[in-house]
Motif scaffolding. Structure first.
Motif, short mmCIF file in Angstrom:
data_model
loop_
_atom_site.label_atom_id
_atom_site.label_comp_id
_atom_site.label_asym_id
_atom_site.label_seq_id
_atom_site.Cartn_x
_atom_site.Cartn_y
_atom_site.Cartn_z
N TRP A 18 0.51 -0.91 0.34
CA TRP A 18 0.32 -0.16 -0.37
C TRP A 18 0.94 0.96 -0.27
CZ3 TRP A 18 -3.94 -2.05 4.18
CH2 TRP A 18 -4.51 -2.81 3.63
N GLY A 19 1.87 1.08 -0.07
CA GLY A 19 2.84 2.25 0.14
C GLY A 19 3.55 2.73 1.62
N PHE A 20 3.21 2.63 2.50
CA PHE A 20 2.98 3.46 3.80
C PHE A 20 4.41 3.29 4.36
CE2 PHE A 20 -1.71 3.12 4.06
CZ PHE A 20 -2.04 3.63 3.91
N SER A 21 4.98 4.19 5.38
CA SER A 21 5.65 4.57 5.26
C SER A 21 6.15 3.90 6.78
CB SER A 21 6.65 6.15 5.04
OG SER A 21 6.06 7.18 5.57
N SER A 22 5.06 3.71 6.87
CA SER A 22 5.34 3.48 9.11
C SER A 22 3.80 2.90 9.77
CB SER A 22 5.59 4.56 9.39
OG SER A 22 4.02 6.02 9.33
N LEU A 23 3.79 2.33 10.90
CA LEU A 23 3.04 1.48 11.81
C LEU A 23 2.71 2.56 12.80
CD1 LEU A 23 4.15 -1.45 12.21
CD2 LEU A 23 3.49 -0.67 10.72
N PHE B 238 8.47 1.96 13.07
CA PHE B 238 7.29 2.25 13.68
C PHE B 238 7.03 3.38 14.87
CE2 PHE B 238 10.33 -0.22 16.22
CZ PHE B 238 9.84 0.43 16.73
N PHE B 239 6.18 3.86 15.05
CA PHE B 239 5.42 4.46 16.16
C PHE B 239 5.38 3.70 17.87
CE2 PHE B 239 5.23 7.67 12.55
CZ PHE B 239 6.26 8.63 12.79
N ALA B 240 6.21 4.82 18.53
CA ALA B 240 6.04 3.72 19.18
C ALA B 240 5.01 5.30 20.77
CB ALA B 240 7.19 3.57 21.06
N ASN B 241 3.67 4.27 21.96
CA ASN B 241 2.65 5.09 22.54
C ASN B 241 2.84 4.71 24.00
OD1 ASN B 241 0.29 3.44 23.04
ND2 ASN B 241 1.33 2.85 21.00
N GLY B 242 2.64 5.47 25.02
CA GLY B 242 1.99 4.95 26.26
C GLY B 242 1.41 5.77 26.85
N VAL C 252 10.29 6.05 14.80
CA VAL C 252 10.67 7.06 15.11
C VAL C 252 10.25 7.57 15.54
CG1 VAL C 252 9.29 8.80 13.10
CG2 VAL C 252 8.90 6.42 12.14
N GLY C 253 9.52 7.56 16.47
CA GLY C 253 9.20 8.80 17.92
C GLY C 253 8.17 8.41 18.65
N VAL C 254 8.02 8.53 19.70
CA VAL C 254 7.55 8.15 20.83
C VAL C 254 6.08 8.89 21.10
CG1 VAL C 254 6.71 7.34 23.69
CG2 VAL C 254 8.69 7.05 22.30
N PHE C 255 5.10 8.84 20.97
CA PHE C 255 3.57 9.26 21.65
C PHE C 255 3.18 9.40 23.20
CE2 PHE C 255 2.60 9.50 16.71
CZ PHE C 255 2.92 10.46 16.01
N ILE C 256 3.08 10.23 23.47
CA ILE C 256 2.73 10.25 25.48
C ILE C 256 1.14 10.77 25.47
CG2 ILE C 256 3.14 10.05 27.57
CD1 ILE C 256 5.07 8.84 26.24
N ASP C 257 0.24 9.90 25.93
CA ASP C 257 -0.94 10.13 26.20
C ASP C 257 -1.78 10.67 24.57
OD1 ASP C 257 -0.71 10.18 29.23
OD2 ASP C 257 0.10 12.24 29.23
N ASN C 258 -2.80 11.13 24.58
CA ASN C 258 -3.47 11.70 23.86
C ASN C 258 -5.47 12.77 23.99
OD1 ASN C 258 -4.24 10.76 21.04
ND2 ASN C 258 -6.68 9.70 22.29
N GLU C 259 -5.00 12.93 23.09
CA GLU C 259 -6.15 14.22 22.93
C GLU C 259 -6.37 14.35 24.64
OE1 GLU C 259 -9.26 12.33 21.52
OE2 GLU C 259 -8.65 12.85 19.10
#
Length: 775
Positions: free
Chosen positions: A439-444, A460-464, A513-520
């Motif tokens: 599908w051509g996506f460059s990341s998860l 991939f992008f990590a999260n917590g 790629v990097g890390v997201f912490i929390d959301n909205e």
């Protein structure tokens, strides 16, 4: 706000409004409720009619033009140059509909433009409440669209009724309660049980459009509801988790069909990257910059970019929720709680306990806790058959009629049907990686299951999430949860634990790629000063001995004003002392100078939050970027945005609009930070699901076209470095267990079958994004 010379004829004899003759009004009001009800059932009543006379006091156009022709109002919404465009209709005297029982508001709409139109219908009452609904209007013939006003309800356990039934059924939007060629406006947000004693405004609008949109609107009327289909929620989900009553392309009817779909797709998945890609998905045909061995950012020729570990320019595209946790739905069954081992998988606050198994001791106590939910399904397995392994248990839910209980994942069951029972998740993981490449996506994207973190084929992008027993504060509108008290030392301790946990999952892998912490997080809303500065307003009322953030605000003001009299003079208050200030004050907004201090306090809160998280990630993951907390489009006060920009590597926003509208995002020039879209989506209702999602398309093909338009608006913006679609698979048709979302927002449906138009659109966008971005 422009006015238009368009007449609003208020044909409201049924409702007894001001244009009814006094004698007729008296007769109607004196009738019994059942008589009015009977009259309504017999005929429709015009509410608003358009003519070419020059009565202009009731109709307002906002960033729109209009003309009348043969009783229709032909409207052009000037959305391309304006984030909001609409028409507002306000009667001289509020419409009183309280004596009507079983009715809906209907209107005839034709899309006269070149693009599908998502219309937002707002109905407001005398209490200041608004109920928002929405619908996607395709190009084509005139169609009747309707919004239920009263009737077709179910009683709650306390004897009240709940319009639209959402919190009784567990759906974000329910199936229609009668069969018709007409189209129902989808329930979105706001107060569902409006005060029908006084409806003050009806508005129709478009929001953040990339193009001007045009419709013909007419015959706005009240109609009696047809007879309710008492079985509209009965056995509507088939054994594959699909709509049992609707046929659509790609629907699965048998084991043979799901296996055939697997084989047909396997022939396309060649496990190769697109030709212009580096090993990490960067732009192999572009310039080669400094290689650090990890992802980083750099501004190149006036455009922000990510740079992959080998030094190639990188733009992040991908899908969120590549995991099973959101695929479960509440079945309507529960157990003896004393026998249930809650455990917890610790994925996220909404997903924890979503994968728990019900132990053998508890199964004999299984019983119905919601007949509405239990009756939805044509089939559920027994616990002792192979597919019974996909039952689970949720210990809490954000909303819905079942606050805890049994869950089932039709999607997971279909993976076993599709890939075999030996190790279906391993097979699914391999297919998913091949899909992302094809599908051509460059990341998860965000919320990818950590099982994918060491795939070393697709970044991939990590999260917590920072969760724990730290103290909390409130913005007054804490949609998902209260906010952390960021000055409580326990918050910093829990942030450190979260960063260490993510670091253990990532293992310093350069493919991260990097890390997201929390959301909205509910940092504040833009509607008013009260909603923008909610954290400050509510915290100032509290006692600093109990609330560390309040104590921090007290110290901030003491440092600025030294003595309390100086603050009182500026604020227009009479606070006795700093001790009294710290114990709690009336925080009402009095003047501009006070607002400036509130702004400083909000920034102080935000900086502490992002500094703590950044410090924890620097300690445990020094080689990986911090990508912020994914601001919702509705909750990004500029003070918090600027605080984040001081500490994150990449700003992140969840933007559920038709695209990145230039006016709404002009502030990016001031911030001048690389930014990424964490979530967006489009959905339709032509595949049997009952809710298309937050941004609506008319068909699957329209979804694909709108996806391309959105992505072009991101790729062409010099500050954005990527965008992730929410989400990989559709929500369960009966609503995800956590909160009832039942959206058509997947690249694959519940049987793991890809939507062909979306795949084709993704391949086109991803295949051209680098040459378009860095031309």
């Amino acid at each position: 706000m422009n006015r238009t010379a368009i007449a609003l004829a208020l044909s409201l004899s049924l409702l007894g409004c001001q244009q009814t003759k006094s004698s007729e009004k008296t007769d109607i009001v004196s009738q019994g409720k059942s008589d009015v009800h009977s009259a309504l059932l017999q005929q429709e009543k015009t509410l608003i009619a358009f003519s070419e006379s020059s009565l202009d006091s009731n109709v307002s156009l906002i960033n729109a033009t209009a003309q009348v022709n043969e009783g229709r109002l032909y409207i052009t919404f000037l959305g391309k140059d304006n984030p909001y465009a609409g028409i507002s209709i306000k009667p001289d005297t509020p419409w009183d509909m309280s004596h009507l029982d079983d009715f809906n508001l209907a209107m005839d709409i034709k899309n006269t433009g070149e693009h599908p139109v998502q219309l937002f219908l707002n109905i407001s009452d005398v209490d200041g409440a608004t109920y928002t609904r929405s619908v996607a209007v395709p190009r084509g013939d005139t169609t009747t669209y309707y919004a239920k006003m009263r009737g077709h309800d179910l009683a709650t356990p306390d004897g009240n009724v709940n319009q639209e039934l959402n919190f009784l059924s567990g759906f974000r939007s329910n199936p229609e309660t009668w069969d018709s060629d007409d189209v129902q406006f989808i329930s979105m947000w706001g107060k569902k049980n409006l005060n029908l004693k006084g409806i003050t405004e009806i508005s129709i609008s478009v929001q953040s459009n990339l193009f001007d949109k045009s419709i013909a609107l007419g015959n706005i009327r009240l109609r009696p509801n047809p007879e309710m289909n008492e079985n509209f929620l009965t056995q509507i989900v088939d054994e594959f988790g699909q709509n049992a009553n609707v046929e659509f392309p790609g629907k699965i009817h048998s084991q043979q069909e799901i296996e055939a779909a697997r084989e047909a797709e396997a022939k396309k998945l060649d496990n190769k990257l697109m030709p212009d890609r580096s090993r990490f998905g960067g732009y192999k045909d572009g310039p080669k910059l400094e290689a650090t061995g990890y992802f980083r950012t750099e501004k190149v020729d006036g455009k922000w970019a990510l740079v992959d570990p080998e030094g190639y320019l990188y733009f992040a595209t991908g899908l969120d929720i590549i995991r099973l946790s959101n695929t479960s739905t509440m079945t309507g069954y529960g157990f003896d709680e004393s026998l249930v081992d809650l455990g917890g998988d610790g994925v996220t606050p909404e997903d924890s306990k979503g994968l728990n198994r019900v132990n053998d001791e508890a199964i004999p106590s299984r019983h119905v806790v919601s007949e509405v939910r239990a009756n939805l399904f044509e089939w559920l397995p027994s616990y002792d058959e192979p597919l019974g392994k996909w039952f689970g248990y949720r210990g809490s839910a954000h909303s819905g009629p079942v606050k805890k209980g049994e869950t089932f994942s039709f999607y997971a069951a279909n993976l076993e049907r599709k890939y075999g029972s030996e190790d279906p998740l391993e097979a699914w993981e391999q297919v998913t990686i091949k899909r992302m490449k094809y599908w051509g996506f460059s990341s998860l994207g965000n919320w990818t299951d950590p099982r994918f973190y060491q795939n070393n084929e697709v970044p991939f992008f990590a999260n917590g999430w920072i969760i724990g027993d730290f103290k909390t504060v409130s913005s007054g509108n804490d949609f998902w949860a209260p906010l952390p008290d960021v000055f409580d030392p326990e918050f910093a301790r829990r942030a450190d634990i979260t960063a260490a946990t993510i670091a253990n999952q990532v293992q310093n892998n350069p493919w991260c790629v990097g890390v997201f912490i929390d959301n909205e997080k509910s940092f504040g809303r833009s509607e008013s000063n009260e909603t923008r500065y909610g954290i400050v307003l509510h915290t100032l009322k509290r006692n600093g001995k109990d609330v560390p953030t309040k104590a921090a605000f007290t110290e901030l003001m003491k440092a600025k004003y030294s003595n309390i009299n100086s603050l009182n003079e500026v604020w227009g208050t009479d606070i006795a002392s700093w001790e009294a200030f710290d114990q709690g004050i009336d925080s009402s907004i009095r003047n501009k100078a006070q607002l400036e201090d509130y702004s400083a306090m909000l920034y102080h809160y935000g900086e502490q939050y992002f500094k703590i998280v950044s410090t924890a990630l620097d300690k445990h993951m020094p080689n990986h970027m911090y990508l912020g907390a994914r601001f919702p489009d509705w909750g990004k006060p500029m003070e918090i945005v600027k605080a984040a920009a001081k500490h994150v590597d990449v700003m992140s926003y969840n933007v559920y609009k038709e695209g990145i509208h230039p006016q709404s995002w002009a502030f990016l020039e001031e911030i001048d930070m690389p930014s990424i879209i964490g979530e967006f989506h489009f959905g339709a209702r032509d595949n049997g699901l009952f809710h298309p999602g937050l941004i609506q398309a008319a068909t699957q093909q329209d979804r694909a076209e709108m996806y391309k338009d959105y992505m072009h608006s991101v790729i062409d913006n010099p500050y954005f470095v990527g965008a992730h679609w929410f989400q990989y698979m559709d929500s369960p048709i009966s609503g995800r267990a956590y909160d009832g979302e039942n959206y058509n927002v997947g690249f694959v449906n519940v049987t793991d079958t890809p939507y062909a138009p979306m795949v084709e659109a993704a391949r086109e966008i991803n295949g051209n994004m680098y040459s378009r971005r860095f031309k």
